[in-house]
Scaffold this motif. Sequence first.
Motif, mmCIF file in Angstrom:
data_model
loop_
_atom_site.group_PDB
_atom_site.id
_atom_site.type_symbol
_atom_site.label_atom_id
_atom_site.label_comp_id
_atom_site.label_asym_id
_atom_site.label_seq_id
_atom_site.Cartn_x
_atom_site.Cartn_y
_atom_site.Cartn_z
ATOM 1 N N ARG A 120 -12.595 12.682 -1.182
ATOM 2 C CA ARG A 120 -11.155 13.210 -1.432
ATOM 3 C C ARG A 120 -10.374 12.135 -2.353
ATOM 4 N NH1 ARG A 120 -6.603 12.391 3.341
ATOM 5 N NH2 ARG A 120 -8.205 12.850 4.856
ATOM 6 N N GLU A 121 -9.119 12.876 -2.910
ATOM 7 C CA GLU A 121 -8.257 12.134 -3.771
ATOM 8 C C GLU A 121 -7.089 11.524 -3.198
ATOM 9 O OE1 GLU A 121 -8.948 11.601 -7.078
ATOM 10 O OE2 GLU A 121 -10.915 12.257 -6.571
ATOM 11 N N MET A 122 -6.794 10.145 -3.137
ATOM 12 C CA MET A 122 -5.702 9.833 -2.531
ATOM 13 C C MET A 122 -4.696 8.944 -3.537
ATOM 14 S SD MET A 122 -7.059 8.041 1.136
ATOM 15 C CE MET A 122 -5.396 7.313 1.589
ATOM 16 N N ARG B 71 4.139 1.423 -7.094
ATOM 17 C CA ARG B 71 4.708 0.209 -7.363
ATOM 18 C C ARG B 71 4.067 -0.831 -6.060
ATOM 19 N NH1 ARG B 71 11.078 -1.777 -7.483
ATOM 20 N NH2 ARG B 71 10.876 -3.778 -7.842
ATOM 21 N N LEU B 72 3.582 -2.105 -6.375
ATOM 22 C CA LEU B 72 2.971 -2.744 -5.470
ATOM 23 C C LEU B 72 3.836 -3.694 -5.165
ATOM 24 C CD1 LEU B 72 -0.235 -3.845 -7.736
ATOM 25 C CD2 LEU B 72 -0.068 -2.063 -5.834
ATOM 26 N N ARG B 73 3.820 -3.951 -3.908
ATOM 27 C CA ARG B 73 4.624 -5.118 -3.432
ATOM 28 C C ARG B 73 4.547 -6.349 -3.519
ATOM 29 N NH1 ARG B 73 6.852 -3.177 1.930
ATOM 30 N NH2 ARG B 73 6.904 -5.500 2.643
ATOM 31 N N GLU B 74 5.334 -7.469 -3.554
ATOM 32 C CA GLU B 74 4.894 -8.991 -3.885
ATOM 33 C C GLU B 74 3.640 -9.317 -3.134
ATOM 34 O OE1 GLU B 74 5.083 -12.875 -5.261
ATOM 35 O OE2 GLU B 74 6.664 -11.056 -5.644
ATOM 36 N N GLY B 75 2.653 -9.778 -3.672
ATOM 37 C CA GLY B 75 1.377 -10.596 -3.344
ATOM 38 C C GLY B 75 0.230 -9.356 -3.231
ATOM 39 N N GLU B 76 0.704 -7.993 -3.532
ATOM 40 C CA GLU B 76 -0.368 -6.960 -3.208
ATOM 41 C C GLU B 76 -1.250 -7.150 -4.540
ATOM 42 O OE1 GLU B 76 1.365 -3.688 -0.122
ATOM 43 O OE2 GLU B 76 1.472 -3.380 -2.401
ATOM 44 N N LEU C 299 -0.529 2.269 2.637
ATOM 45 C CA LEU C 299 -0.929 3.518 1.978
ATOM 46 C C LEU C 299 -2.548 4.131 2.469
ATOM 47 C CD1 LEU C 299 0.225 2.162 -1.352
ATOM 48 C CD2 LEU C 299 1.165 3.967 0.418
ATOM 49 N N GLY C 300 -3.291 3.312 3.261
ATOM 50 C CA GLY C 300 -4.462 3.994 3.552
ATOM 51 C C GLY C 300 -5.745 3.427 2.802
ATOM 52 N N LEU C 301 -5.423 2.760 1.743
ATOM 53 C CA LEU C 301 -6.629 2.414 0.803
ATOM 54 C C LEU C 301 -7.239 1.095 1.327
ATOM 55 C CD1 LEU C 301 -5.186 3.236 -2.802
ATOM 56 C CD2 LEU C 301 -6.989 4.570 -1.511
ATOM 57 N N ASN C 302 -7.847 1.145 2.691
ATOM 58 C CA ASN C 302 -8.230 0.039 3.224
ATOM 59 C C ASN C 302 -9.496 -0.352 3.458
ATOM 60 O OD1 ASN C 302 -5.454 -0.293 4.031
ATOM 61 N ND2 ASN C 302 -5.796 1.177 5.840
ATOM 62 N N GLY C 303 -10.507 0.494 2.571
ATOM 63 C CA GLY C 303 -11.984 0.393 2.762
ATOM 64 C C GLY C 303 -12.668 0.444 1.553
ATOM 65 N N THR C 304 -13.717 -0.036 1.369
ATOM 66 C CA THR C 304 -14.620 -0.349 0.202
ATOM 67 C C THR C 304 -15.321 1.016 -0.383
ATOM 68 O OG1 THR C 304 -16.416 -1.538 1.075
ATOM 69 C CG2 THR C 304 -14.711 -2.747 0.232
ATOM 70 N N TYR C 305 -15.518 2.098 0.423
ATOM 71 C CA TYR C 305 -16.303 3.298 0.000
ATOM 72 C C TYR C 305 -15.195 4.069 -0.764
ATOM 73 C CZ TYR C 305 -19.454 1.313 3.315
ATOM 74 O OH TYR C 305 -20.303 0.433 3.994
ATOM 75 N N ALA C 306 -14.722 3.563 -1.707
ATOM 76 C CA ALA C 306 -13.470 4.138 -2.371
ATOM 77 C C ALA C 306 -13.528 3.588 -4.051
ATOM 78 C CB ALA C 306 -12.328 3.869 -1.867
ATOM 79 N N ILE D 138 -9.225 -0.116 -3.737
ATOM 80 C CA ILE D 138 -8.594 -0.863 -2.685
ATOM 81 C C ILE D 138 -7.516 -1.585 -2.934
ATOM 82 C CG2 ILE D 138 -10.022 -3.021 -2.742
ATOM 83 C CD1 ILE D 138 -10.572 -2.536 0.257
ATOM 84 N N LEU D 139 -6.552 -1.419 -1.657
ATOM 85 C CA LEU D 139 -5.488 -2.249 -1.876
ATOM 86 C C LEU D 139 -5.363 -3.494 -1.301
ATOM 87 C CD1 LEU D 139 -2.433 -2.163 -3.330
ATOM 88 C CD2 LEU D 139 -1.643 -0.954 -1.153
ATOM 89 N N LEU D 140 -5.233 -4.715 -1.680
ATOM 90 C CA LEU D 140 -5.437 -5.977 -1.062
ATOM 91 C C LEU D 140 -3.935 -6.436 -0.586
ATOM 92 C CD1 LEU D 140 -8.216 -7.778 -2.827
ATOM 93 C CD2 LEU D 140 -8.276 -6.102 -0.816
ATOM 94 N N ARG D 141 -3.782 -6.909 0.587
ATOM 95 C CA ARG D 141 -2.616 -7.201 1.186
ATOM 96 C C ARG D 141 -2.279 -8.738 0.616
ATOM 97 N NH1 ARG D 141 -2.005 -3.575 6.704
ATOM 98 N NH2 ARG D 141 -3.067 -1.659 5.786
ATOM 99 N N ARG D 142 -1.284 -9.189 0.796
ATOM 100 C CA ARG D 142 -0.652 -10.608 0.383
ATOM 101 C C ARG D 142 -1.766 -11.461 0.992
ATOM 102 N NH1 ARG D 142 1.567 -14.647 2.008
ATOM 103 N NH2 ARG D 142 1.747 -13.906 4.037
ATOM 104 N N GLY D 143 -1.984 -11.437 2.367
ATOM 105 C CA GLY D 143 -2.741 -12.489 3.089
ATOM 106 C C GLY D 143 -3.970 -12.593 3.042
ATOM 107 N N THR D 144 -4.784 -11.822 1.979
ATOM 108 C CA THR D 144 -6.111 -11.680 1.912
ATOM 109 C C THR D 144 -6.475 -12.836 0.913
ATOM 110 O OG1 THR D 144 -5.970 -9.308 2.150
ATOM 111 C CG2 THR D 144 -7.890 -10.137 1.138
ATOM 112 N N HIS D 145 -7.488 -13.506 1.157
ATOM 113 C CA HIS D 145 -7.970 -14.590 0.538
ATOM 114 C C HIS D 145 -8.862 -13.946 -0.516
ATOM 115 C CE1 HIS D 145 -9.334 -18.439 -1.053
ATOM 116 N NE2 HIS D 145 -10.569 -18.234 -0.925
#
Length: 381
Positions: free
Chosen positions: A18-20, A25-30, A132-139, A142-149
Amino acid sequence: ATATVAVFHGVGQPHEIREMPLPERLREGELLVKLHCATICGSDLHTVDGKRNEPTPLILGHEGVGVIEGIGNDIFSGDRPRKGSWKLREGDRITFSVADSCGICPECTLHKLPQKCESLMKYGHAPITDGLGLNGTYASHILLRRGTHVVKLPEGLSSRVASPANCALATVVNSLDMARLPRFGSNNSAVVQGAGLLGIYAVAWLKKRVGMEHVFCLDMNPERLKTAERFGAIPLLVESSSERSAEEHAAERARQIRTWCPRGVDVVVEMSGVRSVLIEGVNLLRHGGHYAFCGMVHPDSQLSTLTGETIIRKCLTIRGVHNYTPWNLSEAVGFLEEFMHELPFDSVLSPMSFSLDRIDEAFAEAFTGRHCRVVVNCNDH
């Protein structure tokens, strides 16, 4: 703008393509990342066949490589800035840590265990209602959060080969941290229990990075052992027969290993996930040896047959490792870059890549066990 995603709803149900919506707008560090490819990890197989419970619906997948499409830069948001963000640019090809951590709790700072952060979020394990739900790689994204190396990938390293680095290889790097191996005596021999991807990467790391002369690999699968041999292992098939007991087979393997290492090996690495290998591993270690536990991340791992006396009298160190730290991922990428022309890293992957809309076929192929990792082409759907 939208992302194409494969949503997992539960055991026995096909993935929903499906489409998501992409974030406006991205938050600081995303970081918004357009994914090139992903690889199917064993933990995803356990989720799909019901051995592991995850909150559904969710987008599975945590191994992957992509290109930065957007960088969050909102200084008025109140969020702390991303560490090292000034080094990143849109268009950079990257890999990333499987977990997002806060960077300020005691686990992150004092204990140097960010993978045990008090507010941990793991990609591929969080439901689509999380953020936002874009949390996996079968897509496709993906939206990476601020604390992700995040680690930039070198130009010559293929995305396919780099995809499992942020799970299997980085975990091996942590498990076999040079500073944690035996401090005294030789570090010249090891037994790797299991020839899955963790085991094969462990063989490569012990041979090339640690510089060990003898690295034995034990497994029941002859084809996997052939692959391990290509990475430098001395293969030993774990046989089962009605004529001889499991103990007799283990004694024969010990005899063969002690032909090279009469006093026992310096290091044993448990990468099989099978609790019955424990006694054999302890028996194969020399006095003062090191046992790295990595594979038994499940409840069926009761260690009832091992006595405290054995550990004490042999002066053994047993270290459990779960996931890894940011610096382990950086080391893993450096290892791939250094040896990509010397070691057959592509041989552990499926020759064919599956498009995202064929994700269920990709899982069916992964369940056959023919390949350590099956590759999904995330932007072919």
